[in-house]
Design a protein around this motif. Structure first.
Motif, PDB file in Angstrom:
ATOM      1  N   LEU A  77      -9.198 -14.642  -3.920  1.00 20.62           N
ATOM      2  CA  LEU A  77      -9.147 -15.395  -2.496  1.00 20.62           C
ATOM      3  C   LEU A  77     -10.157 -15.093  -1.422  1.00 20.62           C
ATOM      4  CD1 LEU A  77      -5.083 -14.692  -2.010  1.00 20.62           C
ATOM      5  CD2 LEU A  77      -6.202 -16.865  -2.426  1.00 20.62           C
ATOM      6  N   ARG A  78     -10.555 -13.892  -1.746  1.00 26.23           N
ATOM      7  CA  ARG A  78     -11.638 -13.271  -0.753  1.00 26.23           C
ATOM      8  C   ARG A  78     -12.895 -14.330  -0.891  1.00 26.23           C
ATOM      9  NH1 ARG A  78     -12.055  -8.309   1.368  1.00 26.23           N
ATOM     10  NH2 ARG A  78     -14.109  -7.634   1.875  1.00 26.23           N
ATOM     11  N   GLU A  79     -13.159 -14.822  -2.220  1.00 27.00           N
ATOM     12  CA  GLU A  79     -14.257 -15.661  -2.262  1.00 27.00           C
ATOM     13  C   GLU A  79     -14.027 -17.111  -1.455  1.00 27.00           C
ATOM     14  OE1 GLU A  79     -15.187 -16.260  -6.291  1.00 27.00           O
ATOM     15  OE2 GLU A  79     -15.090 -14.182  -6.784  1.00 27.00           O
ATOM     16  N   ILE A  80     -12.828 -17.385  -1.396  1.00 26.75           N
ATOM     17  CA  ILE A  80     -12.803 -18.715  -0.448  1.00 26.75           C
ATOM     18  C   ILE A  80     -12.288 -18.231   0.910  1.00 26.75           C
ATOM     19  CG2 ILE A  80     -12.165 -20.087  -2.496  1.00 26.75           C
ATOM     20  CD1 ILE A  80      -9.223 -20.111  -1.667  1.00 26.75           C
ATOM     21  N   ASN A  81     -12.608 -17.112   1.505  1.00 29.37           N
ATOM     22  CA  ASN A  81     -12.305 -16.676   2.820  1.00 29.37           C
ATOM     23  C   ASN A  81     -10.858 -16.688   3.175  1.00 29.37           C
ATOM     24  OD1 ASN A  81     -15.161 -16.755   3.337  1.00 29.37           O
ATOM     25  ND2 ASN A  81     -15.162 -19.037   3.656  1.00 29.37           N
ATOM     26  N   PHE A  82     -10.225 -16.031   2.339  1.00 29.50           N
ATOM     27  CA  PHE A  82      -8.612 -15.899   2.296  1.00 29.50           C
ATOM     28  C   PHE A  82      -8.337 -14.506   2.388  1.00 29.50           C
ATOM     29  CE2 PHE A  82      -6.106 -19.807   2.243  1.00 29.50           C
ATOM     30  CZ  PHE A  82      -6.884 -21.022   2.368  1.00 29.50           C
ATOM     31  N   MET A  83      -7.437 -14.275   3.440  1.00 25.14           N
ATOM     32  CA  MET A  83      -6.705 -12.870   3.815  1.00 25.14           C
ATOM     33  C   MET A  83      -5.504 -12.773   2.763  1.00 25.14           C
ATOM     34  SD  MET A  83      -8.760 -11.809   5.965  1.00 25.14           S
ATOM     35  CE  MET A  83      -8.005 -10.265   6.847  1.00 25.14           C
ATOM     36  N   VAL A  84      -4.928 -11.643   3.069  1.00 24.98           N
ATOM     37  CA  VAL A  84      -3.325 -11.390   2.323  1.00 24.98           C
ATOM     38  C   VAL A  84      -2.685 -10.603   3.570  1.00 24.98           C
ATOM     39  CG1 VAL A  84      -3.936 -11.355  -0.054  1.00 24.98           C
ATOM     40  CG2 VAL A  84      -3.939  -9.231   1.218  1.00 24.98           C
ATOM     41  N   SER A  85      -1.205 -11.177   3.482  1.00 23.63           N
ATOM     42  CA  SER A  85      -0.421 -10.438   4.625  1.00 23.63           C
ATOM     43  C   SER A  85       0.653  -9.547   3.883  1.00 23.63           C
ATOM     44  CB  SER A  85      -0.308 -11.129   5.639  1.00 23.63           C
ATOM     45  OG  SER A  85       0.686 -12.011   5.611  1.00 23.63           O
ATOM     46  N   PHE A  86       0.992  -8.395   4.151  1.00 23.94           N
ATOM     47  CA  PHE A  86       1.917  -7.541   3.566  1.00 23.94           C
ATOM     48  C   PHE A  86       3.266  -7.821   4.515  1.00 23.94           C
ATOM     49  CE2 PHE A  86      -1.578  -6.030   1.273  1.00 23.94           C
ATOM     50  CZ  PHE A  86      -1.043  -6.285  -0.116  1.00 23.94           C
ATOM     51  N   PRO A  87       4.467  -7.741   3.740  1.00 24.64           N
ATOM     52  CA  PRO A  87       5.588  -7.785   4.595  1.00 24.64           C
ATOM     53  C   PRO A  87       6.506  -6.552   4.334  1.00 24.64           C
ATOM     54  CG  PRO A  87       6.093  -9.218   2.734  1.00 24.64           C
ATOM     55  CD  PRO A  87       4.466  -8.622   2.591  1.00 24.64           C
ATOM     56  N   GLY A  88       7.595  -6.629   4.942  1.00 26.74           N
ATOM     57  CA  GLY A  88       8.590  -5.212   4.740  1.00 26.74           C
ATOM     58  C   GLY A  88       8.606  -5.039   3.264  1.00 26.74           C
ATOM     59  N   ILE A  89       8.578  -5.746   2.471  1.00 25.94           N
ATOM     60  CA  ILE A  89       8.817  -5.453   0.836  1.00 25.94           C
ATOM     61  C   ILE A  89       8.138  -4.452   0.402  1.00 25.94           C
ATOM     62  CG2 ILE A  89       8.673  -6.667  -1.450  1.00 25.94           C
ATOM     63  CD1 ILE A  89       8.556  -9.422  -0.248  1.00 25.94           C
ATOM     64  N   LEU A  90       6.919  -4.347   1.172  1.00 29.82           N
ATOM     65  CA  LEU A  90       5.696  -3.406   0.692  1.00 29.82           C
ATOM     66  C   LEU A  90       6.429  -1.850   0.708  1.00 29.82           C
ATOM     67  CD1 LEU A  90       2.679  -2.698  -0.063  1.00 29.82           C
ATOM     68  CD2 LEU A  90       2.506  -2.108   2.459  1.00 29.82           C
ATOM     69  N   THR A  91       7.705  -1.546   1.643  1.00 27.04           N
ATOM     70  CA  THR A  91       8.458  -0.267   1.661  1.00 27.04           C
ATOM     71  C   THR A  91       9.379  -0.189   0.561  1.00 27.04           C
ATOM     72  OG1 THR A  91       9.784  -1.403   3.207  1.00 27.04           O
ATOM     73  CG2 THR A  91       7.895  -0.471   4.195  1.00 27.04           C
ATOM     74  N   PHE A  92       9.762  -1.288   0.070  1.00 27.25           N
ATOM     75  CA  PHE A  92      10.933  -1.134  -1.031  1.00 27.25           C
ATOM     76  C   PHE A  92      10.404  -0.376  -2.167  1.00 27.25           C
ATOM     77  CE2 PHE A  92      12.507  -5.772  -0.021  1.00 27.25           C
ATOM     78  CZ  PHE A  92      12.762  -5.584   1.278  1.00 27.25           C
ATOM     79  N   LYS A  93      11.323   0.330  -2.717  1.00 29.12           N
ATOM     80  CA  LYS A  93      11.191   1.311  -3.734  1.00 29.12           C
ATOM     81  C   LYS A  93      10.656   0.586  -4.978  1.00 29.12           C
ATOM     82  CE  LYS A  93      13.636   5.833  -4.046  1.00 29.12           C
ATOM     83  NZ  LYS A  93      14.622   5.791  -2.746  1.00 29.12           N
ATOM     84  N   ASN A  94      11.411  -0.547  -5.421  1.00 30.89           N
ATOM     85  CA  ASN A  94      11.076  -1.249  -6.503  1.00 30.89           C
ATOM     86  C   ASN A  94       9.780  -2.240  -6.534  1.00 30.89           C
ATOM     87  OD1 ASN A  94      12.071  -3.285  -4.740  1.00 30.89           O
ATOM     88  ND2 ASN A  94      13.716  -3.759  -6.172  1.00 30.89           N
ATOM     89  N   ALA A  95       9.180  -2.191  -5.268  1.00 37.11           N
ATOM     90  CA  ALA A  95       7.867  -3.238  -5.145  1.00 37.11           C
ATOM     91  C   ALA A  95       6.724  -2.379  -5.543  1.00 37.11           C
ATOM     92  CB  ALA A  95       7.697  -3.514  -3.694  1.00 37.11           C
ATOM     93  N   LYS A  96       6.654  -1.799  -6.834  1.00 38.95           N
ATOM     94  CA  LYS A  96       5.566  -0.975  -7.525  1.00 38.95           C
ATOM     95  C   LYS A  96       4.369  -1.870  -7.592  1.00 38.95           C
ATOM     96  CE  LYS A  96       7.714   2.820  -7.930  1.00 38.95           C
ATOM     97  NZ  LYS A  96       7.446   3.225  -6.465  1.00 38.95           N
ATOM     98  N   ASP A  97       4.330  -3.081  -8.189  1.00 36.46           N
ATOM     99  CA  ASP A  97       3.185  -4.009  -8.012  1.00 36.46           C
ATOM    100  C   ASP A  97       2.637  -4.402  -6.712  1.00 36.46           C
ATOM    101  OD1 ASP A  97       3.691  -4.128 -10.773  1.00 36.46           O
ATOM    102  OD2 ASP A  97       4.568  -6.274 -10.830  1.00 36.46           O
ATOM    103  N   LEU A  98       3.509  -4.556  -5.758  1.00 35.91           N
ATOM    104  CA  LEU A  98       2.842  -4.932  -4.435  1.00 35.91           C
ATOM    105  C   LEU A  98       2.122  -3.683  -3.758  1.00 35.91           C
ATOM    106  CD1 LEU A  98       2.983  -7.478  -2.559  1.00 35.91           C
ATOM    107  CD2 LEU A  98       4.834  -6.517  -1.487  1.00 35.91           C
TER     108      LEU A  98
END
Ligand SMILES: [Zn+2]
Ligand SMILES: [Zn+2]
Length: 258
Positions: free
Chosen positions: A166-187
């Motif tokens: 994504l970075r190569e085509i000038n795209f960002m990512v945005s993180f939501p509240g899921i980041l705080t979930f215990k089971n969100a290991k991949d994120l």
């Protein structure tokens, strides 16, 4: 501390009873800028998003058609007109959602293509909603030359190798509240690996409230919890996460630091 909630739906009916209070609580928590994403309810949410941005100088708007609504009868000319409004800083959310599949896939593709072209026409970045469609979305963005305006994959930015593409085509990512979930290991692993310069923060309120509010109605003030989690994962102070993700968003949405 100044945080930027780059993806909220304050126009949603869930906020009808106390919208002003929700905005006040966001400001009190240090969330000094909000981007209201207007992309549902047959363009009514796009209109309401602009109204909010006209009323408050720290609220910005995006307009678009969510993949869930792509099956409805919608007037593209109206969207085109709304997109030129000076308070509109992005087009979306648009994209493909094959997880819910609430609209026929050919309609999802049709509206996604239309909005990529619109973003190029008005020279504003794209807000992408992608679920189980990372490859499909990426290919279409490359084919249509979306790198000229850039964009952000919101909410489910998958893994860090996809983020690098994504970075190569000038795209960002945005993180939501899921980041705080215990089971969100991949994120969480992705958040550790993706460079901070490519990251923005969001709530997607009223959905996806972070811990310790999980399951409740989400609101912009809660973006602080997601920022704290990102700071912990990166091993840097919260203030740095706030400052850098806010600078990223200001630069990305071409908002002059005011
Ligand atoms: Zn979304
Ligand atoms: Zn959203």
């Amino acid at each position: 501390m100044e945080l930027f909630d780059t993806h909220t739906h304050l126009d949603a009916p869930e906020f009808d009873a106390d919208r002003e209070k929700v905005i006040e609580r966001a400001l009190a928590a240090g969330v000094t800028r909000l981007l209201n994403v207007g992309a549902s309810r047959n363009l009514d949410s796009a209109r309401d998003s602009i109204k909010l941005a006209e009323k408050y100088d720290f609220i910005y708007a995006s307009v678009g058609v969510h993949p869930h609504d792509a099956g409805a009868e919608l007037d593209f000319n109206t969207l085109q007109e709304l997109a030129t409004h000076p308070r509109v800083v992005a087009i979306g959310e648009t994209g493909l959602d094959f997880y819910r599949d609430w609209s026929p896939r050919n309609s999802q593709y049709e509206w996604f293509k239309k909005q990529i072209k619109l973003a190029l026409e008005v020279n504003k970045p794209l807000i992408i909603h992608s679920r189980e469609t990372a490859k499909e979305c990426f290919e279409l963005l490359v084919d249509l030359g979306a790198d000229a305006v850039g964009g952000v994959f919101h909410c489910y930015p998958a893994d860090s190798s996809f983020a690098a593409k994504l970075r190569e085509i000038n795209f960002m990512v945005s993180f939501p509240g899921i980041l705080t979930f215990k089971n969100a290991k991949d994120l969480q692993k992705a958040a550790e690996e993706i460079p901070l310069s490519q990251i923005m923060l969001e709530t997607d309120a009223p959905y996806l409230a972070p811990v310790p509010y999980r399951g409740k109605r989400c609101e912009s003030a809660f973006v602080v919890e997601t920022a704290k989690k990102l700071a912990e994962l990166k091993g840097i102070p919260l203030e740095d996460v706030a400052r850098i993700t806010t600078e990223n968003a200001l630069c990305f949405f071409k908002i002059n630091g005011d």
